[in-house]
Design a protein around this motif. Structure first.
Motif, PDB file in Angstrom:
ATOM      1  N   VAL A 198       0.770  -1.095  -0.028  1.00  0.00           N
ATOM      2  CA  VAL A 198      -0.190   0.091   0.054  1.00  0.00           C
ATOM      3  C   VAL A 198       0.789   1.349   0.095  1.00  0.00           C
ATOM      4  O   VAL A 198       1.642   1.484   0.842  1.00  0.00           O
ATOM      5  CB  VAL A 198      -0.893  -0.140   1.319  1.00  0.00           C
ATOM      6  N   GLY A 199       0.789   2.198  -0.931  1.00  0.00           N
ATOM      7  CA  GLY A 199       1.318   3.420  -1.037  1.00  0.00           C
ATOM      8  C   GLY A 199       0.221   4.553  -0.707  1.00  0.00           C
ATOM      9  O   GLY A 199      -0.904   4.687  -1.078  1.00  0.00           O
ATOM     10  N   LYS A 216      -4.145  -2.126  13.533  1.00  0.00           N
ATOM     11  CA  LYS A 216      -2.721  -1.695  13.097  1.00  0.00           C
ATOM     12  C   LYS A 216      -2.490  -1.946  11.312  1.00  0.00           C
ATOM     13  O   LYS A 216      -3.174  -2.518  10.869  1.00  0.00           O
ATOM     14  CB  LYS A 216      -1.675  -2.361  13.750  1.00  0.00           C
ATOM     15  N   LEU A 217      -1.548  -1.126  10.903  1.00  0.00           N
ATOM     16  CA  LEU A 217      -1.373  -1.175   9.274  1.00  0.00           C
ATOM     17  C   LEU A 217       0.152  -2.061   9.350  1.00  0.00           C
ATOM     18  O   LEU A 217       0.909  -1.533  10.040  1.00  0.00           O
ATOM     19  CB  LEU A 217      -1.217   0.072   8.706  1.00  0.00           C
ATOM     20  N   SER A 218       0.060  -3.244   8.840  1.00  0.00           N
ATOM     21  CA  SER A 218       1.114  -3.815   8.778  1.00  0.00           C
ATOM     22  C   SER A 218       1.946  -3.904   7.549  1.00  0.00           C
ATOM     23  O   SER A 218       1.128  -4.072   6.491  1.00  0.00           O
ATOM     24  CB  SER A 218       0.962  -5.333   9.331  1.00  0.00           C
ATOM     25  N   ALA A 240      -0.181   4.793   8.822  1.00  0.00           N
ATOM     26  CA  ALA A 240       0.934   4.708   7.622  1.00  0.00           C
ATOM     27  C   ALA A 240       2.060   5.623   8.166  1.00  0.00           C
ATOM     28  O   ALA A 240       3.483   5.367   8.024  1.00  0.00           O
ATOM     29  CB  ALA A 240       0.756   5.285   6.527  1.00  0.00           C
ATOM     30  N   GLU A 241       1.627   6.541   9.152  1.00  0.00           N
ATOM     31  CA  GLU A 241       2.982   7.282   9.904  1.00  0.00           C
ATOM     32  C   GLU A 241       3.442   6.524  11.186  1.00  0.00           C
ATOM     33  O   GLU A 241       4.824   6.757  11.172  1.00  0.00           O
ATOM     34  CB  GLU A 241       2.102   8.476  10.262  1.00  0.00           C
ATOM     35  N   ALA A 278      -7.928   9.305   5.774  1.00  0.00           N
ATOM     36  CA  ALA A 278      -7.545   9.747   7.020  1.00  0.00           C
ATOM     37  C   ALA A 278      -6.986   8.592   7.903  1.00  0.00           C
ATOM     38  O   ALA A 278      -5.971   8.837   8.658  1.00  0.00           O
ATOM     39  CB  ALA A 278      -8.559  10.594   7.579  1.00  0.00           C
ATOM     40  N   ILE A 279      -7.798   7.531   7.979  1.00  0.00           N
ATOM     41  CA  ILE A 279      -7.205   6.560   8.690  1.00  0.00           C
ATOM     42  C   ILE A 279      -6.022   5.762   8.313  1.00  0.00           C
ATOM     43  O   ILE A 279      -4.981   5.664   8.979  1.00  0.00           O
ATOM     44  CB  ILE A 279      -8.287   5.502   8.649  1.00  0.00           C
TER      45      ILE A 279
END
Length: 236
Positions: free
Chosen positions: A139-140, A227-229, A169-170, A163-164
């Protein structure tokens, strides 16, 4: 510096109250009273923000929001007498940025307006500063152009969904609670906070995951949040 705000409400007295508050805050304001007029005025005048009543003649606010979301990046604050969760979530899925249920305080409406315009201004400043791409696995997330891609292919997201993803991603692998994610989605109606975030996440998984029922990147941490993994995607 004031913004250009279009108010669409079929109640002339309510619309006039909103207009006066907006004007007192320094915004240039135009008022219309039905959905067709709202669509025409938005296309002609190109406002920064649309304060949009759901229940209007000729064309309802949901149809107006759906159409404008395909055509422009105008911010949308929806007003409704309906209080059901389904109505709130439908507005979000159509691209509304915030949702206020009637009856509401004009002071609360103005607080929502200021928050929306401030965050939009911050996003513009980030673009001007050349803030770059965040890449998390497949994911970019381009913070400047407000675009999402998966394996290099563009994916259309609502502002709430973006926004999510941008917040997560930060700090990849950090677990965010629903309340923390709600803060990043511009403070949607508090009556359905957890469900709102869950629906955003469900829609995002359809867009970014190889196998949405078994997510590899937008992961649930049970009892906490999401969480974004960067983990490897499962094969289709």
């Amino acid at each position: 510096m004031g913004a250009r705000v279009l108010v669409a409400d079929d109640d002339p007295r309510q619309a006039e109250v909103v207009r006066r508050y907006l004007s007192a805050d320094g915004h240039e304001t135009v008022v219309v009273h039905d959905g067709r007029a709202a669509l025409d005025a938005a296309r002609r005048w190109r406002p920064d923000l649309l304060v949009l009543d759901v229940m209007m003649p000729a064309l309802d606010g949901l149809a107006v929001c759906r159409t404008l979301h395909r055509e422009s990046d105008v911010l949308v604050l929806m007003l409704t007498a309906r209080g059901s969760e389904d109505d709130l979530l439908l507005g979000l899925e159509l691209g509304a940025d915030d949702y206020l249920t009637k009856p509401y305080s004009p002071r609360e409406l103005m607080a929502r307006v200021r928050t929306l315009l401030r965050r939009a201004s911050s996003r513009g400043a980030a673009a001007a500063a050349g803030v770059g791409l965040r890449q998390v696995g497949r994911v970019g997330i381009d913070l400047a152009s407000h675009q999402v891609s998966v394996d290099g292919r563009p994916v259309e997201c609502t502002r709430g969904e973006f926004a999510i993803l941008a917040a997560m991603a930060e700090q990849p692998e950090r677990v965010f609670t629903r309340a923390q994610l709600l803060h990043h989605t511009r403070g949607i109606d508090r009556s359905s906070t957890e469900r709102t975030i869950d629906v955003h996440v469900m829609n995002l998984r359809r867009k970014i995951e190889v196998d949405p029922p078994r997510p590899a990147q937008l992961v649930t941490v049970y009892g906490v949040g999401y969480k974004l993994s960067a983990g490897a995607a499962r094969p289709a």
